[in-house]
Scaffold this motif. Structure first.
Motif, PDB file in Angstrom:
ATOM      1  N   ILE A  72       7.080 -11.181  -4.270  1.00 30.18           N
ATOM      2  CA  ILE A  72       5.647 -10.836  -4.338  1.00 30.18           C
ATOM      3  C   ILE A  72       4.884 -12.043  -4.868  1.00 30.18           C
ATOM      4  CG2 ILE A  72       3.967  -9.199  -5.280  1.00 30.18           C
ATOM      5  CD1 ILE A  72       6.375  -7.285  -5.716  1.00 30.18           C
ATOM      6  N   GLY A  73       3.898 -12.486  -4.113  1.00 26.73           N
ATOM      7  CA  GLY A  73       3.121 -13.652  -4.518  1.00 26.73           C
ATOM      8  C   GLY A  73       2.342 -13.379  -5.795  1.00 26.73           C
ATOM      9  N   ALA A  74       2.191 -14.421  -6.613  1.00 25.96           N
ATOM     10  CA  ALA A  74       1.566 -14.253  -7.931  1.00 25.96           C
ATOM     11  C   ALA A  74       0.127 -13.760  -7.849  1.00 25.96           C
ATOM     12  CB  ALA A  74       1.605 -15.585  -8.690  1.00 25.96           C
ATOM     13  N   MET A  75      -0.592 -14.096  -6.747  1.00 27.76           N
ATOM     14  CA  MET A  75      -1.997 -13.686  -6.645  1.00 27.76           C
ATOM     15  C   MET A  75      -2.167 -12.323  -5.956  1.00 27.76           C
ATOM     16  SD  MET A  75      -4.010 -15.683  -8.206  1.00 27.76           S
ATOM     17  CE  MET A  75      -5.623 -15.345  -7.499  1.00 27.76           C
ATOM     18  N   THR A  76      -1.074 -11.597  -5.803  1.00 27.33           N
ATOM     19  CA  THR A  76      -1.191 -10.251  -5.225  1.00 27.33           C
ATOM     20  C   THR A  76      -1.864  -9.341  -6.254  1.00 27.33           C
ATOM     21  OG1 THR A  76       0.868 -10.731  -4.079  1.00 27.33           O
ATOM     22  CG2 THR A  76       0.093  -8.453  -4.008  1.00 27.33           C
ATOM     23  N   ARG A  77      -2.949  -8.706  -5.818  1.00 24.21           N
ATOM     24  CA  ARG A  77      -3.735  -7.851  -6.739  1.00 24.21           C
ATOM     25  C   ARG A  77      -2.974  -6.559  -7.024  1.00 24.21           C
ATOM     26  NH1 ARG A  77      -7.934 -11.549  -7.880  1.00 24.21           N
ATOM     27  NH2 ARG A  77      -8.090 -12.775  -5.993  1.00 24.21           N
ATOM     28  N   HIS A  78      -3.230  -5.970  -8.187  1.00 28.31           N
ATOM     29  CA  HIS A  78      -2.554  -4.714  -8.547  1.00 28.31           C
ATOM     30  C   HIS A  78      -2.741  -3.664  -7.442  1.00 28.31           C
ATOM     31  CE1 HIS A  78      -2.163  -6.624 -12.361  1.00 28.31           C
ATOM     32  NE2 HIS A  78      -3.388  -6.383 -12.784  1.00 28.31           N
ATOM     33  N   ARG A  79      -3.953  -3.619  -6.860  1.00 23.88           N
ATOM     34  CA  ARG A  79      -4.244  -2.619  -5.825  1.00 23.88           C
ATOM     35  C   ARG A  79      -3.350  -2.834  -4.597  1.00 23.88           C
ATOM     36  NH1 ARG A  79      -6.402   1.920  -7.264  1.00 23.88           N
ATOM     37  NH2 ARG A  79      -7.544   2.965  -5.608  1.00 23.88           N
ATOM     38  N   ASP A  80      -3.146  -4.094  -4.254  1.00 31.73           N
ATOM     39  CA  ASP A  80      -2.307  -4.389  -3.074  1.00 31.73           C
ATOM     40  C   ASP A  80      -0.838  -4.074  -3.350  1.00 31.73           C
ATOM     41  OD1 ASP A  80      -4.544  -5.194  -1.716  1.00 31.73           O
ATOM     42  OD2 ASP A  80      -4.350  -7.293  -2.315  1.00 31.73           O
ATOM     43  N   VAL A  81      -0.401  -4.283  -4.589  1.00 33.87           N
ATOM     44  CA  VAL A  81       0.970  -3.904  -4.952  1.00 33.87           C
ATOM     45  C   VAL A  81       1.095  -2.377  -4.848  1.00 33.87           C
ATOM     46  CG1 VAL A  81       2.686  -3.839  -6.823  1.00 33.87           C
ATOM     47  CG2 VAL A  81       1.318  -5.912  -6.454  1.00 33.87           C
ATOM     48  N   HIS A  82       0.082  -1.685  -5.371  1.00 34.18           N
ATOM     49  CA  HIS A  82       0.114  -0.216  -5.405  1.00 34.18           C
ATOM     50  C   HIS A  82       0.238   0.377  -4.000  1.00 34.18           C
ATOM     51  CE1 HIS A  82      -0.681   3.844  -6.665  1.00 34.18           C
ATOM     52  NE2 HIS A  82      -1.804   3.918  -5.973  1.00 34.18           N
ATOM     53  N   TYR A  83      -0.512  -0.170  -3.053  1.00 30.02           N
ATOM     54  CA  TYR A  83      -0.542   0.426  -1.710  1.00 30.02           C
ATOM     55  C   TYR A  83       0.446  -0.202  -0.728  1.00 30.02           C
ATOM     56  CZ  TYR A  83      -4.497   3.365  -2.832  1.00 30.02           C
ATOM     57  OH  TYR A  83      -5.296   4.337  -3.383  1.00 30.02           O
ATOM     58  N   ASN A  84       1.182  -1.214  -1.144  1.00 25.05           N
ATOM     59  CA  ASN A  84       2.055  -1.895  -0.190  1.00 25.05           C
ATOM     60  C   ASN A  84       3.244  -1.005   0.233  1.00 25.05           C
ATOM     61  OD1 ASN A  84       4.571  -3.770   0.329  1.00 25.05           O
ATOM     62  ND2 ASN A  84       2.719  -4.872   0.893  1.00 25.05           N
ATOM     63  N   GLU A  85       3.467  -0.941   1.540  1.00 23.91           N
ATOM     64  CA  GLU A  85       4.520  -0.055   2.073  1.00 23.91           C
ATOM     65  C   GLU A  85       5.919  -0.517   1.653  1.00 23.91           C
ATOM     66  OE1 GLU A  85       4.397   2.823   3.495  1.00 23.91           O
ATOM     67  OE2 GLU A  85       2.214   2.826   3.422  1.00 23.91           O
ATOM     68  N   LEU A  86       6.161  -1.831   1.660  1.00 24.62           N
ATOM     69  CA  LEU A  86       7.484  -2.336   1.263  1.00 24.62           C
ATOM     70  C   LEU A  86       7.771  -1.993  -0.202  1.00 24.62           C
ATOM     71  CD1 LEU A  86       7.600  -5.918   2.860  1.00 24.62           C
ATOM     72  CD2 LEU A  86       9.119  -3.984   3.404  1.00 24.62           C
ATOM     73  N   VAL A  87       6.753  -2.148  -1.026  1.00 25.25           N
ATOM     74  CA  VAL A  87       6.921  -1.838  -2.454  1.00 25.25           C
ATOM     75  C   VAL A  87       7.192  -0.348  -2.615  1.00 25.25           C
ATOM     76  CG1 VAL A  87       5.778  -1.798  -4.702  1.00 25.25           C
ATOM     77  CG2 VAL A  87       5.501  -3.785  -3.218  1.00 25.25           C
ATOM     78  N   ARG A  88       6.426   0.469  -1.905  1.00 31.92           N
ATOM     79  CA  ARG A  88       6.619   1.924  -2.030  1.00 31.92           C
ATOM     80  C   ARG A  88       8.014   2.333  -1.586  1.00 31.92           C
ATOM     81  NH1 ARG A  88       1.346   5.522  -1.494  1.00 31.92           N
ATOM     82  NH2 ARG A  88       0.215   4.362  -3.073  1.00 31.92           N
ATOM     83  N   GLU A  89       8.499   1.692  -0.511  1.00 34.10           N
ATOM     84  CA  GLU A  89       9.808   2.081   0.022  1.00 34.10           C
ATOM     85  C   GLU A  89      10.959   1.583  -0.866  1.00 34.10           C
ATOM     86  OE1 GLU A  89      10.422   0.869   4.079  1.00 34.10           O
ATOM     87  OE2 GLU A  89      12.511   1.531   4.049  1.00 34.10           O
ATOM     88  N   HIS A  90      10.830   0.355  -1.351  1.00 35.11           N
ATOM     89  CA  HIS A  90      12.004  -0.270  -1.989  1.00 35.11           C
ATOM     90  C   HIS A  90      11.917  -0.428  -3.500  1.00 35.11           C
ATOM     91  CE1 HIS A  90      13.732  -1.112   1.887  1.00 35.11           C
ATOM     92  NE2 HIS A  90      12.632  -1.747   2.266  1.00 35.11           N
ATOM     93  N   CYS A  91      10.722  -0.308  -4.053  1.00 38.63           N
ATOM     94  CA  CYS A  91      10.617  -0.519  -5.509  1.00 38.63           C
ATOM     95  C   CYS A  91       9.471   0.345  -6.040  1.00 38.63           C
ATOM     96  CB  CYS A  91      10.397  -2.008  -5.816  1.00 38.63           C
ATOM     97  SG  CYS A  91      10.755  -2.414  -7.525  1.00 38.63           S
ATOM     98  N   GLY A  92       9.678   1.664  -5.895  1.00 37.35           N
ATOM     99  CA  GLY A  92       8.603   2.619  -6.196  1.00 37.35           C
ATOM    100  C   GLY A  92       7.995   2.457  -7.574  1.00 37.35           C
ATOM    101  N   ILE A  93       8.803   2.117  -8.567  1.00 42.96           N
ATOM    102  CA  ILE A  93       8.286   2.035  -9.943  1.00 42.96           C
ATOM    103  C   ILE A  93       7.176   0.985 -10.056  1.00 42.96           C
ATOM    104  CG2 ILE A  93      10.114   0.430 -10.708  1.00 42.96           C
ATOM    105  CD1 ILE A  93       9.993   1.797 -13.462  1.00 42.96           C
ATOM    106  N   LEU A  94       7.317  -0.094  -9.278  1.00 41.63           N
ATOM    107  CA  LEU A  94       6.324  -1.172  -9.353  1.00 41.63           C
ATOM    108  C   LEU A  94       4.991  -0.718  -8.737  1.00 41.63           C
ATOM    109  CD1 LEU A  94       6.415  -4.183 -10.282  1.00 41.63           C
ATOM    110  CD2 LEU A  94       6.624  -4.773  -7.878  1.00 41.63           C
ATOM    111  N   GLY A  95       5.082  -0.085  -7.552  1.00 39.12           N
ATOM    112  CA  GLY A  95       3.870   0.386  -6.891  1.00 39.12           C
ATOM    113  C   GLY A  95       3.187   1.469  -7.700  1.00 39.12           C
ATOM    114  N   TYR A  96       3.989   2.375  -8.248  1.00 38.59           N
ATOM    115  CA  TYR A  96       3.428   3.475  -9.042  1.00 38.59           C
ATOM    116  C   TYR A  96       2.682   2.915 -10.254  1.00 38.59           C
ATOM    117  CZ  TYR A  96       3.331   7.394 -12.290  1.00 38.59           C
ATOM    118  OH  TYR A  96       2.929   8.335 -13.193  1.00 38.59           O
ATOM    119  N   THR A  97       3.336   2.000 -10.973  1.00 39.30           N
ATOM    120  CA  THR A  97       2.741   1.479 -12.211  1.00 39.30           C
ATOM    121  C   THR A  97       1.484   0.660 -11.917  1.00 39.30           C
ATOM    122  OG1 THR A  97       4.961   1.400 -13.143  1.00 39.30           O
ATOM    123  CG2 THR A  97       3.258   0.222 -14.340  1.00 39.30           C
ATOM    124  N   ALA A  98       1.485  -0.073 -10.790  1.00 37.46           N
ATOM    125  CA  ALA A  98       0.293  -0.872 -10.464  1.00 37.46           C
ATOM    126  C   ALA A  98      -0.947   0.014 -10.339  1.00 37.46           C
ATOM    127  CB  ALA A  98       0.529  -1.651  -9.171  1.00 37.46           C
TER     128      ALA A  98
END
Ligand SMILES: Cc1cc2nc3c(=O)[nH]c(=O)nc-3n(C[C@H](O)[C@H](O)[C@H](O)COP(=O)(O)OP(=O)(O)OC[C@H]3O[C@@H](n4cnc5c(N)ncnc54)[C@H](O)[C@@H]3O)c2cc1C
Length: 283
Positions: A72-98
């Motif tokens: 995940i690139g350092a300038m990825t905004r919290h909102r983009d982490v939260h809604y990202n499909e790859l994050v939701r599929e593979h690392c739910g805790i990160l997307g949820y917390t964002a």
């Protein structure tokens, strides 16, 4: 309060940012989303003479599938982490917390790299990245290096970053279907900072616990792993969770402030660790 006057530079690339940091020396500061730096400048707890703006570095805004991990690139905004499909599929805790960080304006502007580089033990992402045993990629004049989360956070608002280094990427493991997770955030009102937070990542097999990794928010000068509880949970059954969680505050040093006493924080850490593990086991 109005911040002390400063000069302003725009970085056109990571290498340009590193060059500008070298040119301006220790009084220069990088600015990403500005949602931690500007508040402390307004309080005059920081007074950089130059701000180097990373906002145009769109090539640091990405989520990539790299096989066994997500990058995940350092300038990825919290909102983009939260809604990202790859994050939701593979690392739910990160997307949820964002999706729990502050309010929508904080989530639209704040960045993953910024919240880790800031090194605030009250931040939610540092303890999540610790529980995930993530890796932070940094680049400086001597090239690139990777730092594990356990070595990155050194002290209150102090990380392993050298003055001329830029966080470029954060790597987190892809969680398997046998891995449960939970992030429990206790705050007085929704959108407030955590009085205490607990990140749990639990490896399961046949209803039992293989291993657990637990990161604590606001329980010391850095994000802290609840190692005594982690050890007690290794190979444990679900009915041993409550006893294991009773040692969650061992080795922590929470502070007392307007939000909570140290004693109450210790109590919260124990209770919320139990709840986080129970939720992770059922996810
Ligand atoms: C009202 C409010 C409520 C908030 N609530 C929460 C909350 O509940 N939970 C939570 O976790 N956070 C919360 N935050 C903080 C928010 O998440 C910030 O976005 C985050 O902490 C910092 O990210 P940033 O991109 O804004 O960094 P900035 O403020 O731009 O920078 C922070 C620090 O990191 C450095 N930095 C930034 N990017 C880099 C980089 N790529 N490489 C090296 N150094 C870098 C800067 O020099 C600075 O020292 C809140 C903020 C506000 C204003």
């Amino acid at each position: 309060m109005i911040p002390v006057a400063f000069d302003y530079e725009v970085a056109e690339s990571v290498d340009h940012a590193i060059e500008l940091l070298g040119q301006h020396g220790e009084d220069a500061k990088l600015i990403a989303g500005g949602h931690s730096l500007i508040p402390i400048m307004r309080l005059r707890l920081a007074a950089p003479s130059v701000l180097i703006d990373l906002d145009r570095l769109d090539d640091l805004n990405y989520v990539r599938d790299e096989g066994d991990h997500l990058a995940i690139g350092a300038m990825t905004r919290h909102r983009d982490v939260h809604y990202n499909e790859l994050v939701r599929e593979h690392c739910g805790i990160l997307g949820y917390t964002a999706g729990l960080l502050g309010d929508p304006s904080v989530q639209h502007r704040g960045t993953l790299g910024g919240t880790l580089a800031h090194g605030d033990p009250a931040g939610d992402m540092p303890s999540v990245i610790s529980a995930l045993e993530g890796t932070i990629v940094v680049k400086g004049p001597d090239g690139e290096r990777t730092v594990g989360a356990s070595d990155f956070f050194k002290d209150y608002l102090f990380t392993d970053l050298d003055e001329q280094e830029v966080v470029t990427e954060v790597r987190v493991p892809k969680l398997s279907s046998d891995t449960g997770w939970s992030y429990k955030k206790f705050s007085r009102r929704s959108q407030d900072w955590a009085i205490v937070g607990v990140a749990a990542v639990v490896e399961k097999s046949n209803g039992n616990i293989d291993s657990a990794r637990i990161g604590l928010t606001s329980m010391g000068s850095t994000p802290i792993r609840a190692t005594a509880t982690e050890q007690a949970l290794s190979g444990a059954s679900p009915d041993q969770v409550a006893e294991a969680a009773n040692s969650a505050d061992e080795g922590t040093s929470p502070g007392t402030d307007d939000a909570a006493s140290a004693e109450f924080r210790r109590h919260l850490a124990r209770v919320w660790t139990r709840r986080a593990i129970e939720e992770a086991l059922n996810r």
